[in-house]
Structure formats: C-alpha cells, structure tokens
Design an enzyme around this catalytic site. Structure first.
Site, PDB file in Angstrom:
ATOM      1  N   ARG A 264       0.837  -1.205   0.000  1.00 41.03           N
ATOM      2  CA  ARG A 264       0.000   0.000   0.000  1.00 41.03           C
ATOM      3  C   ARG A 264       0.867   1.248   0.000  1.00 41.03           C
ATOM      4  O   ARG A 264       1.780   1.371   0.795  1.00 41.03           O
ATOM      5  CB  ARG A 264      -0.915  -0.004   1.217  1.00 41.03           C
ATOM      6  CG  ARG A 264      -1.854  -1.189   1.149  1.00 41.03           C
ATOM      7  CD  ARG A 264      -2.967  -1.119   2.139  1.00 41.03           C
ATOM      8  NE  ARG A 264      -3.764  -2.332   2.016  1.00 41.03           N
ATOM      9  CZ  ARG A 264      -4.768  -2.651   2.808  1.00 41.03           C
ATOM     10  NH1 ARG A 264      -5.117  -1.841   3.787  1.00 41.03           N
ATOM     11  NH2 ARG A 264      -5.436  -3.766   2.621  1.00 41.03           N
ATOM     12  N   ARG A 279       1.705   1.127  10.587  1.00 44.76           N
ATOM     13  CA  ARG A 279       1.289   1.304   9.195  1.00 44.76           C
ATOM     14  C   ARG A 279       2.494   1.136   8.280  1.00 44.76           C
ATOM     15  O   ARG A 279       3.500   1.815   8.444  1.00 44.76           O
ATOM     16  CB  ARG A 279       0.651   2.678   8.977  1.00 44.76           C
ATOM     17  CG  ARG A 279       0.004   2.762   7.598  1.00 44.76           C
ATOM     18  CD  ARG A 279      -0.662   4.082   7.340  1.00 44.76           C
ATOM     19  NE  ARG A 279      -1.764   4.330   8.254  1.00 44.76           N
ATOM     20  CZ  ARG A 279      -2.434   5.479   8.271  1.00 44.76           C
ATOM     21  NH1 ARG A 279      -2.109   6.456   7.457  1.00 44.76           N
ATOM     22  NH2 ARG A 279      -3.432   5.652   9.110  1.00 44.76           N
ATOM     23  N   GLU A 351      -6.442  -1.732  14.599  1.00 50.75           N
ATOM     24  CA  GLU A 351      -7.301  -2.503  13.700  1.00 50.75           C
ATOM     25  C   GLU A 351      -6.515  -3.669  13.127  1.00 50.75           C
ATOM     26  O   GLU A 351      -5.441  -3.506  12.561  1.00 50.75           O
ATOM     27  CB  GLU A 351      -7.793  -1.599  12.562  1.00 50.75           C
ATOM     28  CG  GLU A 351      -8.777  -2.320  11.659  1.00 50.75           C
ATOM     29  CD  GLU A 351      -8.995  -1.594  10.333  1.00 50.75           C
ATOM     30  OE1 GLU A 351      -8.877  -0.353  10.307  1.00 50.75           O
ATOM     31  OE2 GLU A 351      -9.271  -2.280   9.343  1.00 50.75           O
ATOM     32  N   SER A 354     -10.911  -6.577   9.143  1.00 52.04           N
ATOM     33  CA  SER A 354     -12.059  -5.864   8.638  1.00 52.04           C
ATOM     34  C   SER A 354     -12.849  -6.904   7.863  1.00 52.04           C
ATOM     35  O   SER A 354     -12.312  -7.533   6.965  1.00 52.04           O
ATOM     36  CB  SER A 354     -11.542  -4.762   7.708  1.00 52.04           C
ATOM     37  OG  SER A 354     -12.523  -3.815   7.479  1.00 52.04           O
ATOM     38  N   ARG A 392       0.070  -5.862  13.026  1.00 54.57           N
ATOM     39  CA  ARG A 392      -0.536  -5.334  14.255  1.00 54.57           C
ATOM     40  C   ARG A 392      -0.813  -6.439  15.257  1.00 54.57           C
ATOM     41  O   ARG A 392      -0.789  -6.202  16.472  1.00 54.57           O
ATOM     42  CB  ARG A 392      -1.810  -4.565  13.925  1.00 54.57           C
ATOM     43  CG  ARG A 392      -1.478  -3.279  13.158  1.00 54.57           C
ATOM     44  CD  ARG A 392      -2.694  -2.525  12.791  1.00 54.57           C
ATOM     45  NE  ARG A 392      -2.381  -1.446  11.864  1.00 54.57           N
ATOM     46  CZ  ARG A 392      -3.286  -0.849  11.106  1.00 54.57           C
ATOM     47  NH1 ARG A 392      -4.552  -1.237  11.157  1.00 54.57           N
ATOM     48  NH2 ARG A 392      -2.942   0.117  10.300  1.00 54.57           N
TER      49      ARG A 392
END
Length: 423
Positions: A264, A279, A351, A354, A392
């Site tokens: 990303r 991140r 997070e 998802s 994470r």
RNA sequence: GGAGAAAUGGCAGAGUGGUCGAAUGCGGCAGUCUUGAAAACUGUUGAGGGUCACACCUCCGGGGGUUCGAAUCCCUCUUUCUCCGCCA
C-alpha cells in the site's frame, strides 16, 4: 457498482441510504438516469438501422444467387446510407455508454440497514468486547522498542533496502511471523476455507473487478512497464478468480483463504500512529473470501465474525468489534465489522481485521453470477475479511506478552515457533 | 528472445464469404419407462441489451479494417502449444 435496473427502480431508497455516507446522490443519480435514457434511445435507433441493413444484405445475397446482379446493385446503394447512419449512431452510443459507466463507478455501495449514520470513526458502534487487558509490567515498552531490544525487527535496515515502511524481520521475529501465517491458515482450513496461492500482481481488469480501480488508483503500486498493480490485499486476486463466472447454486458456499504480502502506497500521516508496525507499505496478511447465495450472505458474515473471534480468543488478545458507520464504511462495502486489539503499551486499539459483505456490488463489476432454481442468472454476493493482518497482531503480541525477562509466546503458537519466549 | 501452429457454446469438436448464434458428440435440465435407480428413448439447454410480451440488436480470444454481407479474408495485440535460446 450498483445495477442500473436497481437505480431505475429504487432511486429514492438509494438516495436515503446514501445519506448515511453523507452523500447527496440526487444529482448523480438523475444524471445517470438521463444518460441511461439517452443511451437506450440511441441503442434502439441503432438496432433499427442495423436490422434494416441486415435485411437488405440478405436480399442482396438472394438476388446475386438468382443472377439478378442489377437489382442487387440498386440495393447496395441503399446500404451505403444505412452504413453511415449506423456508424454515427454507434459512435454516439459508445461515448454515452462510457460516460454512463464513469458515473456508475462513482456511486458507492448502499449501506446495510444496520449501518449507523456518522461522519468518522468516532461514530463507529462498538458491538462486542472481550478479553483481559493485561497488567502492565513496569517500564512496558511499545513494540518498536521491544523489536530493537530483542533484535527481531529492523526498521532502519528496511529503509536502506527499500524505504520507510518496509521492515526487515530477523531471527525469532521472522519465525514468529511465519508461525502466525501458518497458524492462521490452519485455523481457516479447519473452518472449511480452501487455501490458495495467488499472484501478487494483478491486471487492470482485476483492479476494477473488486473496486480498487478507478476510485483508489493512487493507493496501489503500479508497475508501469507491464501495466500491473501490486496487490493491496489478497481480496483482489482471490475474488477475481470468479470474474466472468456463472456458478450453480450447488457451488455455494465458496470459501477460500490465502496468505499474501500486501502493498500500500498510503501517503499517510506521521507520528506515533504510524510508528513501528502500525502502518506499512508492505505487510503480510491472511485473508478469507466467500462467495455466497444472496440469502445466505449475512449468515456467512456472522460466521466469519465468529471465526475471527475464535482466533483472537485462542491468542488471548483483548479485542473489540466495531460496526462501521456510514462515514467510515469502505466504498464497496454494505456492512463492515472491524476488529481491534488493545495494545497495552501504546494504550490504544489497533485494527487487525475488517470483515465485509459487499452484497452484489463487486459481483456486478465482476460479472459473477449464479443460476437460480429457474435457470436465471443472478448476481452472487461476495464477502471477505482479514484473518488476520500480521503486523498489528505481532505488535499486540509483543506488547501484551512482554515480561521483565522477555516476550512470552502465546500457547497456541508454540508448536509453530518452536520456542516459548523471546529474550 | 527467435521460428512455427493455434484460439469457436460447460467440455470436446465441425464450420474458409450469405439463410450460421453456429453441425455433431459428451455433459446439464425436463419427460417417458421403472417400486426406485441405471440404461434406452423424446424434448430442451450460451451470454448480454431491448420489449408488457414479441420483434429486433450485439457477442465465435481483444481491438481495428476489407465487403452490400465476416466465425470464415487482411492488420494488430494478447494468450496457449511445439521447437530453439536463456534462466530460479
């Protein structure tokens, strides 16, 4: 992408529903409906012209066969005019269709009725919470400090080789990462998901299929020389397995899992929230993807949520589940549950998964259909979820399992790591 | 990277300028027969647009062209196979 037919039939409902996303869809929808009408009338004209032209051609063929060349030549003159006409119409039609398509891509999915209104993550609704937040050891460290202390992740080395956001995992750190991947894949397989290994680069059509293109073009790394994109998630290659497929009802449920690295670009913010593993430009993730009958998709979504809960329980990480509000909901999703683990040393939620139901939104782009009991083609529902995003989870394990002497390895991972602690 | 061959419906496989959305076989679905099943027989069976429903239109790997007319001829791209080269 919403189906045109749905927009024609349910304009008002769509407008109301999209208000949850803080979008006033009225002008866009009206524009679309106008274009659609325009397009259809052009199509009808073109069809008629072509029909006439086809008819004449057949007659000409007959005439030639029966040796009436002169009569045939008279008809030929006529077809010339029709040809010009159809060419003009066809050009007009293509440009309208293109315009229409571009607008259709701009409409996000319709939120599920349970999605709360809201403008940001502040408005997400916590629906479940479980697990004990461990008591902090004295001088508890965030994971980036622990990584350095025990020499298991080297961020600077990654900067040297690639750039910021590309960490190098070392020794037991690398092994722990691999253990997590294996453990997740095994859990998913046990739950009925078939393990897949898929390309890590995808073509443009795949990007459009799952909705990364054209909306989020800048978030993917693009390999210009070959016009390929590095995958931002395994969702893209795995879901695109079903692009242009027509399934049978008996093929459901379809459950796949895949481990891939994810890339990303995310020109994101700076500071503590993006420090360490929080991140990254490249990270590992194990994904689950399902293709379901529309009537079963929400049941499937619940199943996925339960499955992930189960994994987090086994890892003994404190976590909560959020129902995303309209403002935070992904463009292509109808309903999304985020899983967050509590990172003790950072004192914040991270997070790590998802889980979403896209209903027919992706399927419409993918042309992923199934034959219903009447033999009619219907769009299937697609779903996916992370199970789980590695960095994470790793961060949470390092932080929550730290002791005075080192880092304990969660019980369930020990068969995979081959060691009980990092010190 | 070089040389050659090919790409047709779920699959196999005909079709080299007109009535071909496409023979035939297999598979699928429905029916007959059977207590049930199999076999056999009969029928049916691509996708999309359009219509109240028809009509009609588009699609034979993608794009472009020739022609009154293209699955069929030409150009181009992609992919697959065979041979050669290179290579983890």
């Amino acid at each position: 992408m919403l189906q045109l037919q749905v927009i024609r039939d349910h304009k008002e409902q769509i407008i109301t529903a999209l208000k949850k996303r803080n979008i006033d869809a009225l002008p866009l929808l009206e524009n679309i409906l106008d274009l659609d009408e325009n397009r259809r009338s052009l199509q009808a004209k073109l069809d008629n012209t072509l029909a006439e032209s086809n008819k004449l051609s057949k007659e000409i063929g007959m005439l030639f066969k029966s040796g009436k060349a002169q009569e045939a030549n008279v008809l030929k003159e006529k077809t010339g005019v029709l040809k010009e006409e159809s060419k003009t119409l066809n050009e007009a039609l293509s440009s309208k269709a293109e315009e229409l398509q571009a607008l259709l891509y701009q409409i996000p999915n319709i939120p599920h009725e349970s999605v709360p209104a809201g403008s940001s993550e502040e408005d997400n609704e916590e629906i479940f919470k479980e697990g004990e937040v461990p008591a902090l050891v004295e001088n508890a460290l965030p994971h980036w400090e622990l990584a350095k202390k025990y020499d298991i992740i080297d961020f600077e080395l990654g900067v040297k080789i690639a750039g910021a956001g590309f960490p190098v995992y070392k020794g037991k750190g690398a092994r722990l990462q691999r253990a997590l991947i294996s453990y997740f894949l095994d859990k998913n397989t046990e739950a009925g998901y078939t393990e897949m290994q898929v390309p890590h680069l995808v073509n443009e059509a795949s990007g459009y299929g799952t909705g990364q293109l054209p909306d989020k073009e800048g978030q993917m790394y693009h390999v210009g020389a070959d016009d390929l994109y590095l995958i931002p998630t395994a969702e893209v290659p795995v879901t695109n397995i079903f692009r242009d497929e027509i399934l049978n009802e008996k093929d459901f449920p379809i459950r796949y899992t895949a481990y891939t690295p994810c890339f990303r670009r995310e020109a994101g913010s700076y500071g503590a929230h993006v420090r360490g593993l929080n991140r990254l430009h490249q990270f590992d993730k194990v994904e689950i993807v399902r293709v379901e009958h529309p009537e079963k998709s929400y049941q499937a979504l619940d199943g996925m949520v339960e499955h992930i809960k189960n994994i987090l329980r086994e890892l003994k990480l404190p976590y909560r589940i959020l129902r995303l509000c309209g403002g935070d909901l992904g463009f292509t999703s109808a309903l999304t549950f985020d899983f967050e683990v509590f990172s003790t040393a950072q004192d914040r939620w991270l997070e790590i998964s998802s889980v979403s139901n896209f209903e027919t939104y992706q399927a419409n782009r993918l042309k992923l259909r199934y034959k219903d009991e009447n033999g009619k083609s219907q769009l299937a529902h697609t779903l996916n979820g992370s199970s789980l995003a590695l960095p994470r989870v790793l961060a949470a394990i390092l932080e929550n399992y730290q002791t005075e002497d080192g880092i304990e390895i969660p019980e369930v991972l020990r068969p995979y790591t081959g060691f009980d602690s990092i010190s």
